[in-house]
Each structure stands twice: as structure tokens, then as C-alpha cells.
Design a protein around this motif. Structure first.
Motif, PDB file in Angstrom:
ATOM      1  N   GLY A 216      17.188  -6.776 -53.187  1.00  0.00           N
ATOM      2  CA  GLY A 216      17.024  -7.234 -51.823  1.00  0.00           C
ATOM      3  C   GLY A 216      16.108  -6.443 -50.925  1.00  0.00           C
ATOM      4  N   ALA A 217      15.463  -5.410 -51.434  1.00  0.00           N
ATOM      5  CA  ALA A 217      14.640  -4.559 -50.583  1.00  0.00           C
ATOM      6  C   ALA A 217      13.230  -5.085 -50.374  1.00  0.00           C
ATOM      7  CB  ALA A 217      14.573  -3.146 -51.159  1.00  0.00           C
ATOM      8  N   CYS A 218      12.633  -5.678 -51.393  1.00  0.00           N
ATOM      9  CA  CYS A 218      11.207  -6.011 -51.319  1.00  0.00           C
ATOM     10  C   CYS A 218      10.938  -7.383 -50.701  1.00  0.00           C
ATOM     11  CB  CYS A 218      10.575  -5.926 -52.698  1.00  0.00           C
ATOM     12  SG  CYS A 218      11.029  -7.262 -53.832  1.00  0.00           S
ATOM     13  N   MET A 219      11.962  -8.233 -50.611  1.00  0.00           N
ATOM     14  CA  MET A 219      11.842  -9.577 -50.018  1.00  0.00           C
ATOM     15  C   MET A 219      10.949 -10.514 -50.831  1.00  0.00           C
ATOM     16  SD  MET A 219      13.785  -8.945 -47.440  1.00  0.00           S
ATOM     17  CE  MET A 219      13.629 -10.405 -46.413  1.00  0.00           C
ATOM     18  N   GLY A 220      10.624 -10.136 -52.047  1.00  0.00           N
ATOM     19  CA  GLY A 220       9.682 -10.924 -52.848  1.00  0.00           C
ATOM     20  C   GLY A 220      10.226 -12.230 -53.379  1.00  0.00           C
ATOM     21  N   CYS A 221      11.546 -12.391 -53.376  1.00  0.00           N
ATOM     22  CA  CYS A 221      12.122 -13.616 -53.945  1.00  0.00           C
ATOM     23  C   CYS A 221      12.826 -14.452 -52.882  1.00  0.00           C
ATOM     24  CB  CYS A 221      13.085 -13.279 -55.081  1.00  0.00           C
ATOM     25  SG  CYS A 221      14.473 -12.224 -54.583  1.00  0.00           S
ATOM     26  N   TYR A 227      20.339 -22.776 -43.993  1.00  0.00           N
ATOM     27  CA  TYR A 227      20.963 -21.757 -43.156  1.00  0.00           C
ATOM     28  C   TYR A 227      20.078 -20.516 -43.020  1.00  0.00           C
ATOM     29  CZ  TYR A 227      24.767 -24.832 -44.484  1.00  0.00           C
ATOM     30  OH  TYR A 227      25.536 -25.953 -44.711  1.00  0.00           O
ATOM     31  N   GLY A 228      18.767 -20.704 -43.181  1.00  0.00           N
ATOM     32  CA  GLY A 228      17.840 -19.597 -43.046  1.00  0.00           C
ATOM     33  C   GLY A 228      17.332 -19.084 -44.376  1.00  0.00           C
ATOM     34  N   ASN A 229      16.489 -18.074 -44.331  1.00  0.00           N
ATOM     35  CA  ASN A 229      15.934 -17.502 -45.557  1.00  0.00           C
ATOM     36  C   ASN A 229      16.998 -16.702 -46.308  1.00  0.00           C
ATOM     37  OD1 ASN A 229      13.371 -18.538 -45.065  1.00  0.00           O
ATOM     38  ND2 ASN A 229      12.719 -16.728 -43.924  1.00  0.00           N
ATOM     39  N   LYS A 230      16.973 -16.839 -47.624  1.00  0.00           N
ATOM     40  CA  LYS A 230      17.870 -16.070 -48.480  1.00  0.00           C
ATOM     41  C   LYS A 230      17.082 -15.471 -49.636  1.00  0.00           C
ATOM     42  CE  LYS A 230      22.290 -18.274 -47.479  1.00  0.00           C
ATOM     43  NZ  LYS A 230      23.546 -18.805 -48.049  1.00  0.00           N
ATOM     44  N   ARG A 231      17.503 -14.276 -50.042  1.00  0.00           N
ATOM     45  CA  ARG A 231      16.873 -13.611 -51.177  1.00  0.00           C
ATOM     46  C   ARG A 231      17.618 -13.993 -52.453  1.00  0.00           C
ATOM     47  NH1 ARG A 231      17.866  -8.017 -48.203  1.00  0.00           N
ATOM     48  NH2 ARG A 231      19.730  -9.275 -47.795  1.00  0.00           N
ATOM     49  N   ILE A 232      16.882 -14.531 -53.437  1.00  0.00           N
ATOM     50  CA  ILE A 232      17.516 -14.975 -54.677  1.00  0.00           C
ATOM     51  C   ILE A 232      18.241 -13.827 -55.367  1.00  0.00           C
ATOM     52  CG2 ILE A 232      17.052 -15.857 -57.014  1.00  0.00           C
ATOM     53  CD1 ILE A 232      17.011 -17.997 -54.854  1.00  0.00           C
ATOM     54  N   LYS A 234      19.683 -11.228 -53.939  1.00  0.00           N
ATOM     55  CA  LYS A 234      20.737 -10.615 -53.136  1.00  0.00           C
ATOM     56  C   LYS A 234      21.758 -11.644 -52.664  1.00  0.00           C
ATOM     57  CE  LYS A 234      22.422  -7.061 -50.755  1.00  0.00           C
ATOM     58  NZ  LYS A 234      22.953  -5.847 -51.380  1.00  0.00           N
ATOM     59  N   GLU A 235      21.326 -12.590 -51.808  1.00  0.00           N
ATOM     60  CA  GLU A 235      22.232 -13.653 -51.373  1.00  0.00           C
ATOM     61  C   GLU A 235      22.411 -14.699 -52.469  1.00  0.00           C
ATOM     62  OE1 GLU A 235      20.926 -11.378 -48.107  1.00  0.00           O
ATOM     63  OE2 GLU A 235      19.590 -12.753 -49.180  1.00  0.00           O
ATOM     64  N   GLY A 236      21.502 -14.731 -53.420  1.00  0.00           N
ATOM     65  CA  GLY A 236      21.590 -15.564 -54.613  1.00  0.00           C
ATOM     66  C   GLY A 236      21.963 -14.681 -55.790  1.00  0.00           C
ATOM     67  N   PRO A 237      21.703 -15.143 -57.016  1.00  0.00           N
ATOM     68  CA  PRO A 237      20.922 -16.337 -57.361  1.00  0.00           C
ATOM     69  C   PRO A 237      21.667 -17.653 -57.209  1.00  0.00           C
ATOM     70  CG  PRO A 237      21.715 -15.287 -59.360  1.00  0.00           C
ATOM     71  CD  PRO A 237      22.116 -14.377 -58.219  1.00  0.00           C
ATOM     72  N   VAL A 238      22.964 -17.584 -56.849  1.00  0.00           N
ATOM     73  CA  VAL A 238      23.747 -18.810 -56.739  1.00  0.00           C
ATOM     74  C   VAL A 238      23.737 -19.314 -55.305  1.00  0.00           C
ATOM     75  CG1 VAL A 238      26.017 -19.853 -57.054  1.00  0.00           C
ATOM     76  CG2 VAL A 238      25.221 -18.093 -58.661  1.00  0.00           C
ATOM     77  N   LEU A 239      23.316 -20.563 -55.135  1.00  0.00           N
ATOM     78  CA  LEU A 239      23.345 -21.249 -53.847  1.00  0.00           C
ATOM     79  C   LEU A 239      24.177 -22.513 -53.987  1.00  0.00           C
ATOM     80  CD1 LEU A 239      19.552 -21.036 -52.885  1.00  0.00           C
ATOM     81  CD2 LEU A 239      21.371 -19.450 -52.220  1.00  0.00           C
ATOM     82  N   THR A 240      24.718 -22.986 -52.867  1.00  0.00           N
ATOM     83  CA  THR A 240      25.498 -24.222 -52.915  1.00  0.00           C
ATOM     84  C   THR A 240      24.569 -25.431 -52.789  1.00  0.00           C
ATOM     85  OG1 THR A 240      25.857 -24.202 -50.525  1.00  0.00           O
ATOM     86  CG2 THR A 240      27.508 -23.097 -51.899  1.00  0.00           C
ATOM     87  N   ILE A 245      17.123 -26.669 -49.837  1.00  0.00           N
ATOM     88  CA  ILE A 245      16.021 -27.493 -49.369  1.00  0.00           C
ATOM     89  C   ILE A 245      15.066 -27.701 -50.540  1.00  0.00           C
ATOM     90  CG2 ILE A 245      14.053 -27.642 -47.786  1.00  0.00           C
ATOM     91  CD1 ILE A 245      15.602 -25.834 -45.868  1.00  0.00           C
ATOM     92  N   TRP A 246      14.976 -28.927 -51.010  1.00  0.00           N
ATOM     93  CA  TRP A 246      14.118 -29.202 -52.160  1.00  0.00           C
ATOM     94  C   TRP A 246      12.685 -29.436 -51.700  1.00  0.00           C
ATOM     95  CZ3 TRP A 246      16.128 -27.863 -56.546  1.00  0.00           C
ATOM     96  CH2 TRP A 246      17.502 -27.980 -56.766  1.00  0.00           C
TER      97      TRP A 246
END
Length: 246
Positions: A216-221, A227-232, A234-240, A245-246
Motif C-alpha cells: 500500500g505504500a507506492c499507490m501503483g495498483c 466508494y473512492g480509490n482503493k489499492r488492490i 491493501k484494500e483489495g485484492p478482494v472487492l465486493t 466500476i467496470w
């Protein structure tokens, strides 16, 4: 939270022509949910390689990876006894604390491995588990028997029809009349999108993404969600399903 540690290779063997299973010995206490991943440091490689956790117990960790480039090819040449530097406990993982009573697990290719530990967790909660595994050909099928050994209802789909249902995972779900009220999925992006488009049920999806740091440090993913930007990583890789947003 994540932890850095040294892990000893106990086994490293091919499951198919391009998919390998590696068993490591080391500290697994930071792996608390199915669907989390590790980040592996390789000699001579600048970036670590993120690999999802297939299974673990108190002292061993099982990883399944596909040889697609120089890094994973390097991993495939490693023998038992060698050591690897890993970051463990990365990612949010799948959340089973919901009202689902008949979960469906959907995996495509190397998206299959994290579903194995998830299946064990759901079965331990007393839930009947159906599994749909998608591949291109029969030669690429792996872990179908391992899911069956757990007691899962397993369906296989291959694009060329050489094993199971001819078509895609969505073909098998519709054609086999699988009864489910919630799904968990991991696989290539087109599969995940087709799944969301074809079923009305809610679910969770694990996404693959190129990563830099993995924590989650580099923001590259980063990716955009409702609900806003998420890092795959850190907040991911699982999303509901509902936030994507496709």
C-alpha cells in the motif's frame, strides 16, 4: 499488517505444463484470511512477485503459481532446501461473515488456488460449497480432485470442451443449474466481468494487478470504485460486486 520472514522450500513440483505448486516451511500466523497473498523476493529481481496463498497450516504454506515470465521461471527451478524471503499476510482476503448459506466459488486458471483455503473455511462453517473451475483445455485442469476430496460439488468448464462443460464458467453455472445465494470469484478480468453480468447474486471478487510494494505504500495498483480509490494490494485484492466500476 504484514510480516517479513525467511521460508524454506519443502517441495516445488509441476501440476501442469506451466503451473507449479510450492510448499514452504515458516511462520504463517499473519495469514488470517483466505484470499490473502505473499510477496516473494527473488535474487536479481528488483520487484517482489505477489502470489496468492492456496493453503496453510501452523508451519507450512502452499503456493500455486504459473510460469509466465523470468521471475516465475526462476521460481520453478528452485529445489527443496532453498530459502526465500517473503512478506506474508498481505491483502484483505475473502470475508465469510455474511448471510450466505449456499456459496459458489468460481475460479479461472491461476485464480483457482486462493479458493481452496476459502472452501475449507466455508465447509468448516457448515456450509455446502459448490465450485466451478474454468480452463482452456483438459491439459490445464488442476485441483479439481483436491476440491472434491474436501467434499465440494465440483464443476469444470473448458473452452474447447475437452473436459467438463464446453464453454466458460458462466456456461457451467447456467447449464448445470447450480443452486447458490452468494459467490466468491478469482480469475482473469473478462471472466469476473462476465460473471457479474450473468448472475443476479451478490459476491466478492479477487482481482489481479501489477504491484510495486505489495503493502500500500507506492499507490501503483490503485483502482476506482464506487466508494473512492482503493489499492488492490491493501484494500483489495478482494472487492465486493456492488462497489466495482467496470
Amino acid at each position: 499488517m504484514y510480516k517479513k520472514g525467511i521460508y524454506k522450500i519443502l517441495a516445488n513440483e509441476p501440476l501442469t505444463a506451466s503451473v507449479w505448486r510450492m510448499v514452504l516451511e515458516g511462520d504463517t500466523e499473519w495469514i488470517v484470511r483466505p484470499g490473502q497473498f505473499v510477496n516473494i523476493a527473488l535474487e536479481g529481481r528488483y520487484l517482489r512477485r505477489p502470489i496468492s496463498v492456496c493453503d496453510c497450516d501452523a508451519r507450512t504454506l502452499t503456493l500455486i503459481y504459473k510460469v509466465v515470465g523470468g521471475g516465475t521461471e526462476q521460481m520453478s527451478r528452485m529445489a527443496a532446501g532453498a530459502e526465500l524471503d517473503l512478506l506474508t499476510g498481505l491483502g484483505n482476503g475473502f470475508d465469510t461473515s455474511n448471510d450466505a448459506r449456499r456459496p459458489l466459488l468460481v475460479g479461472g486458471g491461476v485464480g483457482v488456488p486462493p479458493l481452496y483455503k476459502l472452501a475449507k473455511a466455508l465447509l468448516a462453517e457448515g456450509k455446502p460449497v459448490s465450485v466451478v473451475l474454468g480452463f482452456n483445455t483438459a491439459d490445464e485442469v488442476f485441483y479439481a480432485d483436491e476440491f472434491r476430496a474436501l467434499g465440494c460439488d465440483v464443476h469444470v468448464a473448458t473452452a474447447d470442451g475437452s473436459a467438463g462443460t464446453k464453454g466458460f464458467v458462466t456456461t457451467a453455472i447456467a447449464g448445470d443449474g447450480i443452486d447458490f445465494d452468494y459467490f466468491y470469484a478469482c480469475g482473469p478480468l473478462p471472466m469476473l466481468r462476465a460473471l457479474c453480468d450473468s448472475v443476479a447474486q451478490d459476491g466478492q471478487l479477487s482481482f489481479e494487478e501489477r504491484m510495486g510494494c505489495g503493502f500500500g505504500a507506492c499507490m501503483g495498483c490503485s483502482c476506482k470504485t464506487k466508494y473512492g480509490n482503493k489499492r488492490i494490494c491493501k484494500e483489495g485484492p478482494v472487492l465486493t460486486k456492488g462497489e466495482i466500476i467496470w
